[in-house]
Each structure stands twice: as structure tokens, then as C-alpha cells.
Write an enzyme that holds these catalytic residues in place. Structure first.
Site, PDB file in Angstrom:
ATOM      1  N   ARG A  96       0.855  -1.186   0.000  1.00 49.96           N
ATOM      2  CA  ARG A  96       0.000   0.000   0.000  1.00 49.96           C
ATOM      3  C   ARG A  96       0.896   1.242   0.000  1.00 49.96           C
ATOM      4  O   ARG A  96       1.702   1.415   0.914  1.00 49.96           O
ATOM      5  CB  ARG A  96      -0.901  -0.013   1.230  1.00 49.96           C
ATOM      6  CG  ARG A  96      -1.711   1.243   1.398  1.00 49.96           C
ATOM      7  CD  ARG A  96      -2.670   1.173   2.605  1.00 49.96           C
ATOM      8  NE  ARG A  96      -3.388   2.431   2.681  1.00 49.96           N
ATOM      9  CZ  ARG A  96      -3.218   3.357   3.635  1.00 49.96           C
ATOM     10  NH1 ARG A  96      -2.391   3.152   4.639  1.00 49.96           N
ATOM     11  NH2 ARG A  96      -3.885   4.483   3.591  1.00 49.96           N
ATOM     12  N   HIS A 100      -2.618  11.031   0.611  1.00 51.58           N
ATOM     13  CA  HIS A 100      -2.114  10.798   1.968  1.00 51.58           C
ATOM     14  C   HIS A 100      -1.452  12.102   2.415  1.00 51.58           C
ATOM     15  O   HIS A 100      -0.255  12.163   2.656  1.00 51.58           O
ATOM     16  CB  HIS A 100      -1.152   9.605   1.986  1.00 51.58           C
ATOM     17  CG  HIS A 100      -0.968   8.978   3.340  1.00 51.58           C
ATOM     18  ND1 HIS A 100      -1.137   7.633   3.586  1.00 51.58           N
ATOM     19  CD2 HIS A 100      -0.616   9.511   4.541  1.00 51.58           C
ATOM     20  CE1 HIS A 100      -0.890   7.365   4.856  1.00 51.58           C
ATOM     21  NE2 HIS A 100      -0.560   8.493   5.467  1.00 51.58           N
ATOM     22  N   GLU A 142      -7.351   8.616   6.008  1.00 51.42           N
ATOM     23  CA  GLU A 142      -7.657   9.307   7.260  1.00 51.42           C
ATOM     24  C   GLU A 142      -8.129  10.747   7.065  1.00 51.42           C
ATOM     25  O   GLU A 142      -7.441  11.690   7.483  1.00 51.42           O
ATOM     26  CB  GLU A 142      -6.439   9.271   8.197  1.00 51.42           C
ATOM     27  CG  GLU A 142      -5.947   7.867   8.499  1.00 51.42           C
ATOM     28  CD  GLU A 142      -4.901   7.822   9.616  1.00 51.42           C
ATOM     29  OE1 GLU A 142      -4.471   8.887  10.067  1.00 51.42           O
ATOM     30  OE2 GLU A 142      -4.541   6.704  10.026  1.00 51.42           O
ATOM     31  N   ASN A 157      -7.438   1.973   9.706  1.00 49.86           N
ATOM     32  CA  ASN A 157      -6.159   2.177  10.377  1.00 49.86           C
ATOM     33  C   ASN A 157      -6.444   2.252  11.863  1.00 49.86           C
ATOM     34  O   ASN A 157      -7.238   3.092  12.309  1.00 49.86           O
ATOM     35  CB  ASN A 157      -5.520   3.511   9.962  1.00 49.86           C
ATOM     36  CG  ASN A 157      -5.126   3.551   8.495  1.00 49.86           C
ATOM     37  OD1 ASN A 157      -5.214   2.550   7.789  1.00 49.86           O
ATOM     38  ND2 ASN A 157      -4.681   4.713   8.048  1.00 49.86           N
ATOM     39  N   TYR A 189      -4.542   1.682  15.841  1.00 53.25           N
ATOM     40  CA  TYR A 189      -3.312   1.420  16.590  1.00 53.25           C
ATOM     41  C   TYR A 189      -3.562   1.195  18.075  1.00 53.25           C
ATOM     42  O   TYR A 189      -2.761   0.590  18.758  1.00 53.25           O
ATOM     43  CB  TYR A 189      -2.356   2.609  16.444  1.00 53.25           C
ATOM     44  CG  TYR A 189      -1.805   2.786  15.049  1.00 53.25           C
ATOM     45  CD1 TYR A 189      -0.582   2.218  14.700  1.00 53.25           C
ATOM     46  CD2 TYR A 189      -2.495   3.494  14.075  1.00 53.25           C
ATOM     47  CE1 TYR A 189      -0.054   2.372  13.427  1.00 53.25           C
ATOM     48  CE2 TYR A 189      -1.980   3.648  12.799  1.00 53.25           C
ATOM     49  CZ  TYR A 189      -0.757   3.085  12.474  1.00 53.25           C
ATOM     50  OH  TYR A 189      -0.247   3.229  11.212  1.00 53.25           O
ATOM     51  N   GLU A 219      -3.614  -0.074   8.086  1.00 53.92           N
ATOM     52  CA  GLU A 219      -2.459   0.300   8.917  1.00 53.92           C
ATOM     53  C   GLU A 219      -2.649  -0.257  10.313  1.00 53.92           C
ATOM     54  O   GLU A 219      -3.714  -0.096  10.916  1.00 53.92           O
ATOM     55  CB  GLU A 219      -2.306   1.827   9.066  1.00 53.92           C
ATOM     56  CG  GLU A 219      -1.796   2.537   7.852  1.00 53.92           C
ATOM     57  CD  GLU A 219      -1.619   4.039   8.090  1.00 53.92           C
ATOM     58  OE1 GLU A 219      -1.404   4.463   9.250  1.00 53.92           O
ATOM     59  OE2 GLU A 219      -1.715   4.783   7.107  1.00 53.92           O
TER      60      GLU A 219
HETATM   61  C1  FCB Z   1      -1.383   7.227  10.603  1.00 54.49           C
HETATM   62  C2  FCB Z   1      -0.904   7.737   9.273  1.00 54.49           C
HETATM   63  C3  FCB Z   1       0.427   7.205   8.844  1.00 54.49           C
HETATM   64  C4  FCB Z   1       1.394   7.082  10.013  1.00 54.49           C
HETATM   65  C5  FCB Z   1       0.753   6.351  11.169  1.00 54.49           C
HETATM   66  C6  FCB Z   1       1.647   6.160  12.355  1.00 54.49           C
HETATM   67  O1  FCB Z   1      -2.232   8.153  11.165  1.00 54.49           O
HETATM   68  O2  FCB Z   1      -1.834   7.444   8.263  1.00 54.49           O
HETATM   69  O3  FCB Z   1       0.929   8.028   7.824  1.00 54.49           O
HETATM   70  O4  FCB Z   1       1.867   8.316  10.366  1.00 54.49           O
HETATM   71  O5  FCB Z   1      -0.399   7.023  11.574  1.00 54.49           O
END
Ligand code: FCB
Length: 455
Positions: free
Chosen positions: A78, A122, A167, A293, A295, A346
Site C-alpha cells: 500500500r 495521503h 484518514e 487504520n 493502533y 495500517e
Molecule cells: C497514521 C498515518 C500514517 C502514520 C501512522 C503512524 O495516522 O496514516 O501516515 O503516520 O499514523
């Protein structure tokens, strides 16, 4: 022997990057200036004055980087296109050298048997369009659709998965609300209008892409964290729900329910965006996939967002590691919204990686057991979410390479591959080698697969 979790045979294992974070060559071969070039060149905006001028020099080293992807056994990659590299002013004249770069990149990926997943935006808007008001100016939505059409005409025969935006919430709120990202504005009302324009641009681009080739897969990528409580108190549950509606719901609802979430809309009072007749139908067109995405999670307690959950592990970003919340997030999404098939576009973690020359001077290693744990736990929870009925088709680790982490500059390392930013040397980290095994076996052992696991 540990219990194994296997994935469907066509599961797409990949890694992700973004143009500004890796390409460098910021003013080469006719590329125009982007808002991130302008922002990072403005003193005080990025930690240590770092810029993406050189980044990972991927523009010149893409062949070597693809060889590394092949070594990992990636099935997909990607990446994003830098809009000002292909249309320096964002509209009008095209830069053939810029288009050629992406053409070569895609051909090289396909030759390595790696499927390209392309993101059109992006975050690196052409500065010339910012000078016209950027995403605050509705005309930019049309320029975006023209740019999408240009790229599809050039690459649509070989790239079958197209993402409009990465995002949009971050562009809207970090770019225009708190000013942490380019273009560095701090205006809540503008941020909400920008979010709406990003949706309109998305809708126009979806139409443009399908107008050229209805067989392409089109999607969008949202950053979504679950909002959870530490207690069962009604106040906390209501507060977490408000956070969910204002952040995740603000993006999910227009796309999948053709309306803004009423609870959050009311809360914004006179800051709500100007919505024109027909916009919501344009925005909520059918999508072929949704990219997520994610985390970490947001946790509330006694009416506040907790900065630190007692007993939890945190990454270098200050983000809590909580893989079970990942499964809860995916199952909630699938339960509450009529979403298409999902890709994790992500997921990954930043840790303070160091090079250990224990394999000899020519065989330096980067031992990153915490990243391996993080990924193993998240892969496991994603697989369990699939058992719960979530239609998950693939998983892209963030990131292929240590890279320019926006306002944090080079201080955060997310890569499966270590990059020495002074020499551009690449070293596959232990996590990269571990990931190669996961891909080769198409699965993980539930209670611990590691580099010494030779089953
Ligand atoms: C996301 C972004 C990516 C990277 C990660 C850690 O928000 O899409 O570019 O910075 O976080």
C-alpha cells in the site's frame, strides 16, 4: 505444540507507506511543492527541524525497496501518490516524469508478484491549491476528481485497488483544527467544512474512477479507535459514546448511513458544515472495501480521557497497547454499519529500535521483540474478529520502512525495516523476519511463534 491460527488462502498480507514519508526528491524532475514541503520548511513545525526532503530516498531506491518487499514475501504493498509530483499545481499541466515514476513502481511491484494498493491522497496537497484556500475551497474537490481520473487512466490497467483518502479525520482535525499537521490551521468550523469537502471529493472521485473502469475496487481509509470505559458508570458510557460519534461516527455515518450522526451534529452547534442538496447521496455511494487504520483505543474514566491506563504497555507514540480492543472495534463496526469487506490498511507500533552488530559488522541486527508481540497479538485478535463474522480480507503493517513520522520527524520508528537516515542503509528487523514467516505459513501460533519456532 502451540495452537495455530491460520488465515484464508487468499488473505492479503502487506505493508504500507505514504509518499511524503518515504519518497524524498521533494523538488526533483518537475515535482511541485506540497503543503507538507511548505510546513516542514517552516521553523518550529516539525520536531528537530526534520523535513521529508530526502526521507528514505525511495524515489531513487524503489527497486531495492521492492527487492526487500519480495524478501519478506509481501503479497501486497500500500503506497500513496504525491499529487504535486504528477500535477505540480494540482490542476492543469501534468508532469510526465512524475507519472513515469509511478508507472515504473507499479511494473516493478507486479514483476515481484506484489499487488499494488494505491492511495490517491495521503496528506500532501499541492501548495498551489492551498493558495486557493485548500480543502476549505469546494473547487478543490473537482480538481481532486480530475487527478483521480488521470491516475486511473495511466495505472488502472495494472492497479486494481484504489483508495481515495487516507484518514480524512486527520486532514480535517489535525490539519485545520489543532494545527499539528499541514497546513497548520486552527479553526474548528473550517475543520468541519474541510471534512465535508473531503467527503464530496471522495464521492466525485468514486464516480470518476468507476466512469473509467467500473471493475476497479474503490475504497476509503478511516482511522478508527474504539472508545471504551474503565467503569460501568452511566456517565462514562455516555461520554465514550459521544467521543465515538464525534470522531468515528462523523466519518462512518455519512459514508454508510448518508447522514451525520445526530448526537455529534447537535453538539457542534453553529460550527456544522454547509451541506448542499445531493451531497449525502454522493458521499454514500457503494464502496468495494473499507480500510481501517487502528493502533490503540481511547479510554475514559470519571468524565476524562485517560492518558495512562494503569498496568498497560505504551508505545513510543504514547499509545496504549490493547489488542483485545482491536477485535471489539472490528466487531462493533461490522455490527453497527453496513460496511463492505474490510482491510486493515495500517496497524503497527513505534519503539526505540537500536542496531546490534551481533551478527558481525556486515550482518547488523535489530531486535524488536515488543513489535513482534504487538503484531502477533493484533493478528490474533483480527483473526478472532473474522470468526465473529467480520469480512476481513487483508492486513497491511505500518510501516515497511522507518520513515518521516509527520510532526515527530524521524524520531519515531514504525518500520519492519530499519533505516539509518544518515546513510540510507536498510536492515530487516527481527519483526520483518518474523512477519515473513507469518506470511509464508499464512498463520501464527496462538501462544507464541518466534524466530526460533521451526515447526
Ligand atoms: C497514521 C498515518 C500514517 C502514520 C501512522 C503512524 O495516522 O496514516 O501516515 O503516520 O499514523
Amino acid at each position: 505444540m502451540a495452537e495455530r491460527l491460520t488465515f484464508p488462502s487468499d488473505f492479503v498480507w502487506g505493508a504500507a507507506t505514504a509518499a511524503y514519508q518515504i519518497e524524498g526528491a521533494w523538488n526533483e524532475d518537475g515535482k511541485g511543492e506540497s503543503i507538507w514541503d511548505r510546513f516542514s520548511h517552516t521553523p518550529g513545525k516539525v520536531r528537530d527541524g526534520d523535513t521529508g526532503d530526502v526521507a528514505c530516498d525511495h524515489y531513487h531506491r524503489y527497486r531495492d525497496d521492492i527487492a526487500l518487499m519480495r524478501q519478506l514475501g509481501l503479497k501486497a504493498y500500500r503506497f500513496s501518490v504525491s499529487w504535486p509530483r504528477v500535477i505540480p499545481n494540482g490542476r492543469g499541466a501534468v508532469n510526465p516524469a512524475g507519472l513515469d515514476f509511478y508507472d515504473r513502481l507499479v511494473d516493478e511491484l507486479l514483476a515481484a508478484n506484489i499487488q499494488p494498493f494505491l492511495t490517491l491522497y495521503h496528506w500532501d496537497l499541492p501548495q498551489a491549491l492551498q493558495d486557493l484556500g485548500g480543502w476549505g475551497n469546494r473547487d478543490v474537490c473537482g480538481y481532486f476528481a480530475d487527478y483521480a481520473a488521470l491516475m486511473v487512466r495511466r495505472l488502472g490497467d495494472r492497479v486494481r485497488h484504489w483508495t481515495t483518502f487516507n484518514e480524512p479525520a486527520v486532514t480535517a482535525f489535525a490539519g485545520h483544527g489543532n494545527g499539528e499537521h499541514a497546513p497548520g490551521m486552527k479553526d474548528e468550523k473550517l475543520a468541519l467544512q474541510v471534512a465535508h469537502h473531503l467527503f464530496v471529493a471522495h464521492g466525485l472521485a468514486v464516480q470518476a474512477i468507476r466512469g473509467i473502469d467500473p471493475g476497479l475496487n474503490v475504497g476509503i481509509v478511516l482511522d478508527i479507535w474504539s472508545a471504551e470505559t474503565m467503569t460501568d458508570s452511566e456517565e462514562d458510557i455516555a461520554f465514550a459514546e459521544m467521543i465515538w460519534q464525534a470522531r468515528a461516527g462523523w466519518f462512518l455515518s455519512p459514508l454508510f448511513r448518508a447522514c451525520y450522526p445526530p448526537m455529534a451534529w447537535q453538539r457542534h452547534g453553529d460550527k456544522v458544515p454547509d451541506v448542499r442538496p445531493g451531497d449525502m447521496a454522493l458521499i454514500s455511494q457503494r464502496l468495494d472495501f473499507l480500510g481501517i487504520n487502528s493502533y490503540s483505543r481511547t479510554v475514559v474514566k470519571n468524565g476524562e480521557v485517560l492518558r495512562s491506563v494503569p498496568g498497560s504497555e505504551y508505545t513510543e507514540m504514547g499509545w496504549e497497547v490493547c489488542a483485545p480492543a482491536f477485535r471489539r472495534l472490528l466487531t462493533r463496526l461490522a455490527r453497527e454499519y453496513p460496511i463492505p469487506p474490510v482491510y486493515i490498511t495500517e496497524n503497527g507500533a513505534a519503539f526505540r529500535d537500536v542496531v546490534s552488530p551481533d551478527g558481525g559488522a556486515n550482518n547488523a541486527r535489530v531486535h524488536d521483540p515488543r513489535r513482534i508481540n504487538y503484531l502477533r497479538e493484533h493478528f490474533t485478535e483480527a483473526r478472532l474478529a473474522m470468526n465473529d463474522g467480520v469480512d476481513l480480507r487483508g492486513y497491511f503493517v505500518w510501516s515497511l520502512l522507518d520513515n518521516f513520522e509527520w510532526s515527530y520527524g524521524y524520531s519515531k520508528r514504525f518500520g519492519l525495516i530499519y533505516v539509518d537516515h544518515a546513510t540510507q542503509q536498510r536492515i530487516v528487523k527481527d519483526s520483518g523476519q518474523w512477519y515473513a514467516q507469518v506470511i509464508a505459513r499464512n498463520g501464527i501460533a496462538r501462544n507464541g511463534i518466534d524466530l526460533s519456532d521451526t515447526e
